[in-house]
Design a protein around this motif. Structure first.
Motif, mmCIF file in Angstrom:
data_model
loop_
_atom_site.group_PDB
_atom_site.id
_atom_site.type_symbol
_atom_site.label_atom_id
_atom_site.label_comp_id
_atom_site.label_asym_id
_atom_site.label_seq_id
_atom_site.Cartn_x
_atom_site.Cartn_y
_atom_site.Cartn_z
ATOM 1 N N LYS A 160 37.074 32.540 43.819
ATOM 2 C CA LYS A 160 37.263 33.797 42.806
ATOM 3 C C LYS A 160 36.109 33.879 42.212
ATOM 4 N N THR A 161 36.244 35.312 41.639
ATOM 5 C CA THR A 161 35.431 35.773 41.130
ATOM 6 C C THR A 161 34.056 36.661 41.710
ATOM 7 N N GLY A 208 39.217 29.743 48.902
ATOM 8 C CA GLY A 208 40.951 29.807 48.162
ATOM 9 C C GLY A 208 40.491 30.384 47.276
ATOM 10 N N GLU A 209 41.298 31.874 46.959
ATOM 11 C CA GLU A 209 41.243 32.498 45.705
ATOM 12 C C GLU A 209 42.599 32.814 45.393
ATOM 13 N N ASN A 210 42.327 32.812 43.329
ATOM 14 C CA ASN A 210 43.516 32.977 42.351
ATOM 15 C C ASN A 210 43.691 34.514 41.966
ATOM 16 N N SER A 251 41.270 39.568 45.887
ATOM 17 C CA SER A 251 41.511 39.358 47.032
ATOM 18 C C SER A 251 41.753 39.660 48.115
ATOM 19 N N ILE A 252 42.875 40.491 48.296
ATOM 20 C CA ILE A 252 42.959 41.601 49.333
ATOM 21 C C ILE A 252 42.256 42.531 49.097
ATOM 22 N N GLU A 253 41.190 42.561 48.077
ATOM 23 C CA GLU A 253 40.014 43.443 48.859
ATOM 24 C C GLU A 253 38.777 42.721 49.733
ATOM 25 N N LYS A 254 38.764 41.283 49.550
ATOM 26 C CA LYS A 254 37.720 40.504 50.056
ATOM 27 C C LYS A 254 38.647 40.381 52.081
ATOM 28 N N ILE A 255 39.624 39.912 51.934
ATOM 29 C CA ILE A 255 40.058 39.950 52.997
ATOM 30 C C ILE A 255 39.881 41.062 53.747
ATOM 31 N N ASN A 256 40.225 41.965 53.161
ATOM 32 C CA ASN A 256 40.152 43.064 53.997
ATOM 33 C C ASN A 256 39.133 43.899 54.425
ATOM 34 N N TRP A 315 42.298 32.272 54.495
ATOM 35 C CA TRP A 315 42.212 32.255 53.260
ATOM 36 C C TRP A 315 43.598 31.275 53.075
ATOM 37 N N HIS A 316 43.111 30.988 51.496
ATOM 38 C CA HIS A 316 44.549 30.112 50.696
ATOM 39 C C HIS A 316 44.215 30.921 49.286
ATOM 40 N N PHE A 317 45.831 30.948 48.861
ATOM 41 C CA PHE A 317 45.922 31.071 47.845
ATOM 42 C C PHE A 317 46.027 29.918 47.022
#
Ligand SMILES: *Cc1c(COP(=O)(O)O)cnc(C)c1O
Length: 214
Positions: free
Chosen positions: A29-30, A48-50, A55-60, A69-71
């Motif tokens: 995160k961040t 892991g992302e909060n 997070s969606i931008e990074k996952i893409n 990826w873990h929310f």
């Protein structure tokens, strides 16, 4: 250096006596895609992302790289569809409504979404999560849902009391022999968590350095 930090965190994990296989989740995160890339280059797979939007931008950005990826952040029920589409694990399920929506919205072609119930082990008003006495009921409801696979529990204990809280979680999960995942332990307390059965540890600061939120 992120790669040196990762090595250090892994050797801290290895220094503890444990029998379970422990997976390190790098909490990004961040953090920028460049920082994540450094961790990926050092062999890191689980992130892991909060915060959903960043997070969606990074996952893409990392699509096709085989990352998992873990929310792990608070879930607004009107945002579940994006979580269901983009993540492999959700650690922060704390109510049946959210579980139902994740199940309804998960594309079955992606396979079951892995779910953990967040447990508010210290009964703190400021924290989300299910209190221990309500866990059994929500487990039964979630287990009947398709498209999601309930794997275990996640907790964020009060730092002053973490050892007792981790022990409580170890006892709780022992009542569910079909569960295989206990997500607890962060930068400051991962060793104690692992000693109490954690097999998913979520580490941010000790991998990427101090976060700044501006
Ligand atoms: C930020 C965060 C972490 C990582 O915490 P660090 O102290 O930076 O290691 C772990 N779990 C959750 C749920 C978080 O929000």
């Amino acid at each position: 250096m992120i790669s040196d930090n990762l090595k250090q965190v892994k050797s801290r994990i290895d220094s503890v006596q444990f029998s379970q296989k422990v997976e390190l989740i790098a909490v990004s995160k961040t953090r920028s895609t460049a920082e994540i890339q450094e961790a990926v280059d050092a062999g890191q797979v689980h992130f892991g992302e909060n915060y959903l939007q960043e997070s969606i931008e990074k996952i893409n950005f990392f699509k096709g790289s085989g990352l998992i990826w873990h929310f792990i952040g608070p879930i607004q029920s009107n945002k579940t569809s994006s979580i269901a589409d983009n993540f492999d694990w959700v650690h922060s399920v704390d109510r049946i409504k959210v579980a139902r929506r994740l199940s309804d919205q998960r594309n079955p072609a992606l396979g079951a979404l892995n779910i953990l119930i967040q447990v508010n082990v210290d009964r703190e008003e400021s924290k989300s999560g299910v209190e221990i006495q309500n866990v059994e009921e929500i487990v039964m409801e979630i287990e009947s849902l398709p498209n999601i696979c309930l794997r275990g529990f996640m907790t964020i204990p009060r730092p002053e009391n973490s050892k007792n809280s981790f022990a409580e979680m170890k006892h709780l999960i022992s009542k569910y022999p079909n569960f295989d995942s206990l997500s607890m332990g962060m930068s400051s307390d991962l060793e104690v968590a692992i000693e109490h059965g954690a097999n998913l540890v979520r580490v941010g600061t000790d991998i990427f350095g101090q976060r700044s939120y501006n």
